[in-house]
Design an enzyme around this catalytic site. Sequence first.
Site, PDB file in Angstrom:
ATOM      1  CG  HIS A  86      -2.100  -0.869   1.090  1.00  0.00           C
ATOM      2  ND1 HIS A  86      -3.240  -0.727   1.847  1.00  0.00           N
ATOM      3  CD2 HIS A  86      -2.353  -1.903   0.249  1.00  0.00           C
ATOM      4  CE1 HIS A  86      -4.130  -1.639   1.489  1.00  0.00           C
ATOM      5  NE2 HIS A  86      -3.613  -2.374   0.530  1.00  0.00           N
ATOM      6  CE1 TYR A 102      -5.149   3.885   9.187  1.00  0.00           C
ATOM      7  CE2 TYR A 102      -5.712   3.443  11.478  1.00  0.00           C
ATOM      8  CZ  TYR A 102      -4.919   3.201  10.371  1.00  0.00           C
ATOM      9  OH  TYR A 102      -3.901   2.276  10.450  1.00  0.00           O
ATOM     10  N   PRO A 135      -4.056   0.397  18.891  1.00  0.00           N
ATOM     11  CG  PRO A 135      -5.888  -0.942  18.345  1.00  0.00           C
ATOM     12  CD  PRO A 135      -5.257  -0.212  19.479  1.00  0.00           C
ATOM     13  CE  LYS A 174       4.085   3.141  13.356  1.00  0.00           C
ATOM     14  NZ  LYS A 174       4.098   2.377  12.132  1.00  0.00           N
ATOM     15  CE1 TYR A 202      -0.985   3.720   9.561  1.00  0.00           C
ATOM     16  CE2 TYR A 202      -0.107   2.917   7.482  1.00  0.00           C
ATOM     17  CZ  TYR A 202      -1.065   2.868   8.477  1.00  0.00           C
ATOM     18  OH  TYR A 202      -2.098   1.961   8.390  1.00  0.00           O
TER      19      TYR A 202
HETATM   20  P1  RFL Z   1       1.786 -11.830  21.665  1.00  0.00           P
HETATM   21  O1  RFL Z   1       1.341 -11.859  20.233  1.00  0.00           O
HETATM   22  O2  RFL Z   1       0.793 -11.511  22.701  1.00  0.00           O
HETATM   23  O3  RFL Z   1       2.445 -13.251  21.952  1.00  0.00           O
HETATM   24  C1  RFL Z   1       2.788 -13.650  23.260  1.00  0.00           C
HETATM   25  C2  RFL Z   1       2.849 -15.159  23.301  1.00  0.00           C
HETATM   26  O4  RFL Z   1       3.241 -15.556  24.624  1.00  0.00           O
HETATM   27  C3  RFL Z   1       2.389 -16.600  25.083  1.00  0.00           C
HETATM   28  N1  RFL Z   1       2.355 -16.553  26.560  1.00  0.00           N
HETATM   29  C4  RFL Z   1       3.033 -17.402  27.347  1.00  0.00           C
HETATM   30  N2  RFL Z   1       3.846 -18.411  27.070  1.00  0.00           N
HETATM   31  C5  RFL Z   1       4.388 -19.077  28.115  1.00  0.00           C
HETATM   32  N3  RFL Z   1       4.140 -18.759  29.416  1.00  0.00           N
HETATM   33  C6  RFL Z   1       3.340 -17.743  29.742  1.00  0.00           C
HETATM   34  N4  RFL Z   1       3.099 -17.414  31.030  1.00  0.00           N
HETATM   35  C7  RFL Z   1       2.743 -17.003  28.686  1.00  0.00           C
HETATM   36  N5  RFL Z   1       1.902 -15.946  28.645  1.00  0.00           N
HETATM   37  C8  RFL Z   1       1.668 -15.693  27.346  1.00  0.00           C
HETATM   38  C9  RFL Z   1       1.054 -16.305  24.428  1.00  0.00           C
HETATM   39  O5  RFL Z   1       0.242 -17.468  24.356  1.00  0.00           O
HETATM   40  C10 RFL Z   1       1.485 -15.795  23.046  1.00  0.00           C
HETATM   41  O6  RFL Z   1       1.614 -16.842  22.117  1.00  0.00           O
HETATM   42  O7  RFL Z   1       2.998 -10.805  21.866  1.00  0.00           O
HETATM   43  P2  RFL Z   1       4.194 -10.385  20.882  1.00  0.00           P
HETATM   44  O8  RFL Z   1       4.849 -11.605  20.288  1.00  0.00           O
HETATM   45  O9  RFL Z   1       4.972  -9.407  21.623  1.00  0.00           O
HETATM   46  O10 RFL Z   1       3.464  -9.672  19.626  1.00  0.00           O
HETATM   47  C11 RFL Z   1       2.806  -8.456  19.784  1.00  0.00           C
HETATM   48  C12 RFL Z   1       1.650  -8.346  18.792  1.00  0.00           C
HETATM   49  O11 RFL Z   1       0.843  -9.483  18.897  1.00  0.00           O
HETATM   50  C13 RFL Z   1       0.808  -7.097  19.034  1.00  0.00           C
HETATM   51  O12 RFL Z   1       1.632  -5.979  19.351  1.00  0.00           O
HETATM   52  C14 RFL Z   1      -0.037  -6.726  17.807  1.00  0.00           C
HETATM   53  O13 RFL Z   1      -1.001  -7.701  17.566  1.00  0.00           O
HETATM   54  C15 RFL Z   1      -0.727  -5.362  18.011  1.00  0.00           C
HETATM   55  N6  RFL Z   1      -1.633  -5.024  16.913  1.00  0.00           N
HETATM   56  C16 RFL Z   1      -1.147  -4.504  15.731  1.00  0.00           C
HETATM   57  N7  RFL Z   1       0.183  -4.345  15.548  1.00  0.00           N
HETATM   58  C17 RFL Z   1       0.670  -3.878  14.369  1.00  0.00           C
HETATM   59  O14 RFL Z   1       1.895  -3.739  14.231  1.00  0.00           O
HETATM   60  N8  RFL Z   1      -0.157  -3.573  13.311  1.00  0.00           N
HETATM   61  C18 RFL Z   1      -1.509  -3.713  13.399  1.00  0.00           C
HETATM   62  O15 RFL Z   1      -2.203  -3.484  12.411  1.00  0.00           O
HETATM   63  C19 RFL Z   1      -2.055  -4.163  14.672  1.00  0.00           C
HETATM   64  N9  RFL Z   1      -3.378  -4.317  14.830  1.00  0.00           N
HETATM   65  C20 RFL Z   1      -3.016  -5.204  17.066  1.00  0.00           C
HETATM   66  C21 RFL Z   1      -3.868  -4.826  15.994  1.00  0.00           C
HETATM   67  C22 RFL Z   1      -3.560  -5.758  18.224  1.00  0.00           C
HETATM   68  C23 RFL Z   1      -4.911  -5.924  18.340  1.00  0.00           C
HETATM   69  N10 RFL Z   1      -5.395  -6.512  19.545  1.00  0.00           N
HETATM   70  C24 RFL Z   1      -6.340  -7.553  19.559  1.00  0.00           C
HETATM   71  C25 RFL Z   1      -4.745  -6.233  20.786  1.00  0.00           C
HETATM   72  C26 RFL Z   1      -5.231  -4.977  16.112  1.00  0.00           C
HETATM   73  C27 RFL Z   1      -5.762  -5.495  17.290  1.00  0.00           C
HETATM   74  C28 RFL Z   1      -7.255  -5.576  17.377  1.00  0.00           C
HETATM   75  C1  PHB Z   2      -5.870  -4.414  10.951  1.00  0.00           C
HETATM   76  O1  PHB Z   2      -6.015  -4.646   9.725  1.00  0.00           O
HETATM   77  O2  PHB Z   2      -6.145  -5.269  11.794  1.00  0.00           O
HETATM   78  C2  PHB Z   2      -5.386  -3.095  11.380  1.00  0.00           C
HETATM   79  C3  PHB Z   2      -4.942  -2.184  10.449  1.00  0.00           C
HETATM   80  C4  PHB Z   2      -4.501  -0.933  10.856  1.00  0.00           C
HETATM   81  C5  PHB Z   2      -4.498  -0.612  12.192  1.00  0.00           C
HETATM   82  C6  PHB Z   2      -4.922  -1.525  13.134  1.00  0.00           C
HETATM   83  C7  PHB Z   2      -5.374  -2.768  12.740  1.00  0.00           C
HETATM   84  O3  PHB Z   2      -4.084   0.616  12.567  1.00  0.00           O
END
Ligand code: RFL
Ligand code: PHB
Length: 389
Positions: free
Chosen positions: A72, A200, A292, A296, A384
């Site tokens: 994109h 957004y 989110p 980031k 971004y």
């Molecule tokens: P995770 O993905 O939470 O993985 C952690 C892992 O550790 C395990 N765990 C354990 N294992 C052993 N012992 C324990 N006591 C444990 N406790 C937990 C868990 O089961 C899991 O497998 O952390 P990590 O690896 O640091 O990754 C971070 C990302 O997942 C997170 O920052 C992103 O998903 C945030 N996020 C977004 N980030 C972006 O860069 N771009 C996006 O577009 C974006 N959109 C989002 C998002 C997060 C969202 N939510 C649901 C919070 C959209 C949403 C809706």
């Molecule tokens: C997503 O596609 O899940 C998404 C995209 C952009 C954001 C957050 C989540 O800023």
Amino acid sequence: MKTQVAIIGAGPAGLMLGHLLRAQGIEVVIVERATADYVLGRIRAGVLERTTTDLMDQLGLSARMHAEGLLHDGFNLADGERLIRIDIGALTGRPVMVYGQTEITRDLMDAAPDRGLEIIYEASDVALHDVETDAPYLTYNRDGVAHRIDAQFLCGCDGYHGASRLAIPESAAKAYEKIYPFGWLGILADVPPCNHELIYANHERGFALASMRSEKRSRYYIQVPSDEAVERWSDDRLWDELAIRLGPEAAAHMTRGPALEKSIAPLRSFVFERMRHGRLMLAGDSAHIVPPTGAKGLNLAMSDVHYLSQSLIAWFTRRDADAVANYSNKALARVWKAERFSWQLTKLMHRFPDDDSFDRRMQIAELDYIANSIAAQTAIAENYVGLPL
Ligand code: RFL
Ligand code: PHB
């Protein structure tokens, strides 16, 4: 069991770190609380910075990402009738990649056996010990049997609710936190996106986001109160609300379909300083959370593990203690900038329950400024696409 580095958590941070270390011949074991299917089942990030895609390239694990991911060159901020396009390609020379966290995780998981990266799933009661000494270790249970792993370093990649951060005494760290008075209700559906780029939207009924995973799979979000129950949102009600908040142009191109997934995520900003305590290093969501809005979170987890892998490689190749000591400061410098950007974009695009008419005028004035200033658009664009490492 004995290893050089034990990683807690097989999310994107833990898996990427494991691969980066294995690529340099360092012994690594990952312990993960959940099953592989559970980790893959979580629908989260969708937008990857170049820093993240570069790491996949570096590992030679990017073939599927380049084949299936969508590049994109821009995204849009919607304010009522107006659509402000941020031309990130023209302003920074760099695109972002739309490729789901699920897919990155799958690519890293699938490559683990071939690269000698051992992952122990369904490890319960993981506990960290002696992290202030040169001989830290962790313990866990699996199938009712107690296990112990001795390592030179423990890396906490276990997310916000993990065990690692809790192993650092309160006196040795400071936590900064902001909780927002709303969450995001997300829906994933196998329908074509309503627009070829993300939108957004700041609407008087609250924020909305139109995103995607592919040309056939859409991801949408709306702002909801913190205490909202997902059960109150039938698919129809959610599609109706999205159509209102995203505006008539997007609504006209929106295809509705049954939810493959629907859930509410709370929004918070959180930073844990520092990201190292003795031989315990934190990376990703275990050390910080961003709302989110700027996409980031995953990308920050990836830049953390880039710095962390470099520090540990410097240690294992030339016993460079400074590299280990400097990890936290290096990572935090980038973390705080991403925190600022995510906080600012969240403030700009959401309706806060306590905002008064002055606050609203500030949002309008800022959006107006962005719409008419290349300098303002450039500042947004360079954040971004991801600040340099
Ligand atoms: P995770 O993905 O939470 O993985 C952690 C892992 O550790 C395990 N765990 C354990 N294992 C052993 N012992 C324990 N006591 C444990 N406790 C937990 C868990 O089961 C899991 O497998 O952390 P990590 O690896 O640091 O990754 C971070 C990302 O997942 C997170 O920052 C992103 O998903 C945030 N996020 C977004 N980030 C972006 O860069 N771009 C996006 O577009 C974006 N959109 C989002 C998002 C997060 C969202 N939510 C649901 C919070 C959209 C949403 C809706
Ligand atoms: C997503 O596609 O899940 C998404 C995209 C952009 C954001 C957050 C989540 O800023």
